[in-house]
Design an enzyme around this catalytic site. Sequence first.
Site, PDB file in Angstrom:
ATOM      1  N   LYS A 248      55.675  37.736  43.688  1.00 40.99           N
ATOM      2  CA  LYS A 248      54.751  38.286  42.689  1.00 40.99           C
ATOM      3  C   LYS A 248      55.360  39.550  42.111  1.00 40.99           C
ATOM      4  O   LYS A 248      55.655  40.497  42.839  1.00 40.99           O
ATOM      5  CB  LYS A 248      53.385  38.582  43.312  1.00 40.99           C
ATOM      6  CG  LYS A 248      52.424  39.341  42.360  1.00 40.99           C
ATOM      7  CD  LYS A 248      51.016  39.516  42.932  1.00 40.99           C
ATOM      8  CE  LYS A 248      50.175  40.434  42.051  1.00 40.99           C
ATOM      9  NZ  LYS A 248      48.809  40.671  42.574  1.00 40.99           N
ATOM     10  N   LYS A 260      40.156  48.045  37.420  1.00 45.79           N
ATOM     11  CA  LYS A 260      39.984  48.576  38.771  1.00 45.79           C
ATOM     12  C   LYS A 260      39.381  49.978  38.669  1.00 45.79           C
ATOM     13  O   LYS A 260      39.806  50.776  37.832  1.00 45.79           O
ATOM     14  CB  LYS A 260      41.343  48.675  39.474  1.00 45.79           C
ATOM     15  CG  LYS A 260      41.902  47.345  39.950  1.00 45.79           C
ATOM     16  CD  LYS A 260      43.193  47.559  40.737  1.00 45.79           C
ATOM     17  CE  LYS A 260      43.852  46.239  41.115  1.00 45.79           C
ATOM     18  NZ  LYS A 260      43.048  45.388  42.015  1.00 45.79           N
ATOM     19  N   ASP A 269      52.507  46.448  43.242  1.00 47.43           N
ATOM     20  CA  ASP A 269      52.079  45.058  43.082  1.00 47.43           C
ATOM     21  C   ASP A 269      53.248  44.114  42.769  1.00 47.43           C
ATOM     22  O   ASP A 269      53.048  42.928  42.528  1.00 47.43           O
ATOM     23  CB  ASP A 269      50.997  44.967  41.990  1.00 47.43           C
ATOM     24  CG  ASP A 269      49.943  43.928  42.307  1.00 47.43           C
ATOM     25  OD1 ASP A 269      49.840  43.515  43.484  1.00 47.43           O
ATOM     26  OD2 ASP A 269      49.226  43.503  41.380  1.00 47.43           O
ATOM     27  N   ASP A 328      41.385  40.688  36.982  1.00 50.09           N
ATOM     28  CA  ASP A 328      42.055  41.354  38.104  1.00 50.09           C
ATOM     29  C   ASP A 328      42.621  40.353  39.117  1.00 50.09           C
ATOM     30  O   ASP A 328      43.364  40.718  40.012  1.00 50.09           O
ATOM     31  CB  ASP A 328      41.063  42.310  38.789  1.00 50.09           C
ATOM     32  CG  ASP A 328      41.761  43.339  39.664  1.00 50.09           C
ATOM     33  OD1 ASP A 328      43.004  43.437  39.592  1.00 50.09           O
ATOM     34  OD2 ASP A 328      41.059  44.032  40.421  1.00 50.09           O
ATOM     35  N   GLU A 330      45.033  38.409  38.700  1.00 49.17           N
ATOM     36  CA  GLU A 330      46.134  38.093  37.788  1.00 49.17           C
ATOM     37  C   GLU A 330      47.360  37.559  38.523  1.00 49.17           C
ATOM     38  O   GLU A 330      48.136  36.795  37.957  1.00 49.17           O
ATOM     39  CB  GLU A 330      46.520  39.339  36.976  1.00 49.17           C
ATOM     40  CG  GLU A 330      47.498  40.310  37.662  1.00 49.17           C
ATOM     41  CD  GLU A 330      46.962  40.941  38.936  1.00 49.17           C
ATOM     42  OE1 GLU A 330      45.719  40.981  39.102  1.00 49.17           O
ATOM     43  OE2 GLU A 330      47.770  41.393  39.779  1.00 49.17           O
ATOM     44  N   ARG A 332      47.719  35.420  40.929  1.00 47.09           N
ATOM     45  CA  ARG A 332      47.745  33.963  41.102  1.00 47.09           C
ATOM     46  C   ARG A 332      48.073  33.260  39.783  1.00 47.09           C
ATOM     47  O   ARG A 332      48.596  32.153  39.787  1.00 47.09           O
ATOM     48  CB  ARG A 332      46.415  33.489  41.697  1.00 47.09           C
ATOM     49  CG  ARG A 332      45.213  33.745  40.858  1.00 47.09           C
ATOM     50  CD  ARG A 332      43.910  33.631  41.655  1.00 47.09           C
ATOM     51  NE  ARG A 332      43.664  34.835  42.472  1.00 47.09           N
ATOM     52  CZ  ARG A 332      42.616  34.991  43.262  1.00 47.09           C
ATOM     53  NH1 ARG A 332      41.726  34.035  43.397  1.00 47.09           N
ATOM     54  NH2 ARG A 332      42.450  36.104  43.948  1.00 47.09           N
TER      55      ARG A 332
HETATM   56  N1  BES Z   1      47.035  43.352  43.440  1.00 41.13           N
HETATM   57  C1  BES Z   1      45.695  43.071  43.829  1.00 41.13           C
HETATM   58  C2  BES Z   1      45.545  42.918  45.343  1.00 41.13           C
HETATM   59  C3  BES Z   1      45.778  44.138  46.194  1.00 41.13           C
HETATM   60  C4  BES Z   1      44.713  44.878  46.675  1.00 41.13           C
HETATM   61  C5  BES Z   1      47.062  44.503  46.583  1.00 41.13           C
HETATM   62  C6  BES Z   1      44.935  45.962  47.480  1.00 41.13           C
HETATM   63  C7  BES Z   1      47.274  45.595  47.390  1.00 41.13           C
HETATM   64  C8  BES Z   1      46.220  46.331  47.849  1.00 41.13           C
HETATM   65  C9  BES Z   1      45.237  41.770  43.179  1.00 41.13           C
HETATM   66  O1  BES Z   1      45.765  41.510  41.928  1.00 41.13           O
HETATM   67  C10 BES Z   1      43.759  41.869  43.002  1.00 41.13           C
HETATM   68  O2  BES Z   1      43.331  42.702  42.247  1.00 41.13           O
HETATM   69  N2  BES Z   1      43.013  41.004  43.684  1.00 41.13           N
HETATM   70  C11 BES Z   1      41.602  40.973  43.582  1.00 41.13           C
HETATM   71  C12 BES Z   1      41.173  39.536  43.453  1.00 41.13           C
HETATM   72  C13 BES Z   1      39.715  39.341  43.119  1.00 41.13           C
HETATM   73  C14 BES Z   1      39.423  39.862  41.720  1.00 41.13           C
HETATM   74  C15 BES Z   1      39.385  37.879  43.208  1.00 41.13           C
HETATM   75  C16 BES Z   1      41.023  41.602  44.848  1.00 41.13           C
HETATM   76  O3  BES Z   1      41.561  41.385  45.926  1.00 41.13           O
HETATM   77  O4  BES Z   1      40.057  42.344  44.719  1.00 41.13           O
HETATM   78 ZN    ZN Z   2      47.596  42.346  41.519  1.00 39.58          ZN
HETATM   79 MN    MN Z   3      44.613  42.427  40.372  1.00 38.04          MN
END
Ligand code: BES
Ligand code: ZN
Ligand code: MN
Length: 481
Positions: A248, A260, A269, A328, A330, A332
């Site tokens: 990723k 966020k 990320d 958010d 993104e 996947r």
């Molecule tokens: N990059 C984040 C995940 C993340 C969170 C990485 C904390 C490192 C530390 C990812 O893109 C994300 O925002 N995921 C969301 C998914 C949700 C919207 C389904 C999440 O985990 O809140």
């Molecule tokens: Zn992310």
């Molecule tokens: Mn995200």
Amino acid sequence: MIIAKSFEKTESTSPLLVGAFLDEEVQIAPAIDLEIKKMLAEKEIGLEKGKVNKIFTFGKIPNKSLYLIGLGKKENYDYEVLEECLRKVNYKLGKELVVELDSFIKDLNPNEAVSRFIKTVGFYNYVYDELLSEKIDNELNLKFYTKFNLEKEIEEAFILANAVDNTRDLVNKPYNYLSALELAEYAEGLAKSLDDERVTVKVYNKKEIEALEMNAFLGVNKGSKAEPRLIHLKYRGADTKPIGLVGKGVMYDTGGYSLKSQMNNMKSDMAGAAAALGAFEAAVKNNLSVNLQVVICATDNRINGEALLPDDILTAMNKKTIEILSTDAEGRLTLADALCFAQKQGCKTVVDIATLTGACVVALGIYTTGLFGNCHEEISKFFEASKRANQEFWRLPISKYIRDQVRGSKVADLKNSTGRNMGASGAAAFLEAFIEPDTKWIHLDIAGTAFLTQPSYQEFYGATGVPVNTLYYYLKNNEAR
Ligand code: BES
Ligand code: ZN
Ligand code: MN
């Protein structure tokens, strides 16, 4: 970090590094053994696990000082204890250290022990000082003295430790120093520096990515002024079917319009991409006989008037449609197209590495990486490799319930978010929809383990380089010979 290495017993006056058990007589040199015994008896120094005792030698041995490192109880000693005991060994002890290696090997396998030694010291000796006006001189020259011939293992571990360093540098770099374009330049520079005709690199620009119809990936990039890049590295170290490492590469994740509220540290990320590049570097430099590819869809996730919106529907490279519930989620989206691309390129085994979900951090914390997959045999190979790397992984499920959720959109084939419950599994179930039936697939969620904001075991703040070491040993276990 620089770790040099040498074998000769040296008359160096640099500090001597010696390991000793709590329950064993210390034997270093007749000239000092008695006094050390006395100090131990009077509890002025101690040999508890990981304790570092600095002892001045006043000309009694050539080394001006001695670091006596406690290894704890003999009966408890193993590779993990060895690593634990070395946490405080770094440049702060001296620019050059003469290591009495056999005092750390004890009954362990010498090859494995020296490898662990170098990787651990390399890990704890790391600093990120690129943007400090006052640099930290963390150059550390390790001179090993041992009765064993360990040249090959030393070289291998040294290469691996350096690859981990490079991965950590990439992850620690802020976005304004590392855009998708700059990551692509790094990959090209890496390929060039490897100077190996079995290595090739191709970087696709936005137009070329459009031509490939990677519209899930492009959807994430819609709101960004910075162009995306598709990075594709190949290393033909064997004539077998290629293994794909898909990382990723979200260079910065603001969340997009599903903004966020707290986005600090989201420069990390792209840690999956950085890990894939680190594993690639280590595999090539150590001349592994594997056929390896790295695929990275690099973009940031930002907003402007063009940005992706919740409710939008994207069409991925394999023509599956995706309803956006959250911009958010993104990672996947970029991975879906990267996985399609890797499989199109012939990868029948694919490992993806991604800082994918906050849910994984909640479930497993910051020292255990979430693991998913569709092939028991491949997963057990991976776990075997993780033991050698001393990195922890835990398998999580993709159940029918969560698959149904991912496929539960009323307007598209898939939805990109399944909400709070089983968040890490929801992301994995989404990715699974892009895996062809005959592909062996492992998905690693490193959201908690790639970047530490509250380290608790003397690690430095920031990037950890997880899971480069495990990936390397996994590839090594897959060698053609
Ligand atoms: N990059 C984040 C995940 C993340 C969170 C990485 C904390 C490192 C530390 C990812 O893109 C994300 O925002 N995921 C969301 C998914 C949700 C919207 C389904 C999440 O985990 O809140
Ligand atoms: Zn992310
Ligand atoms: Mn995200």
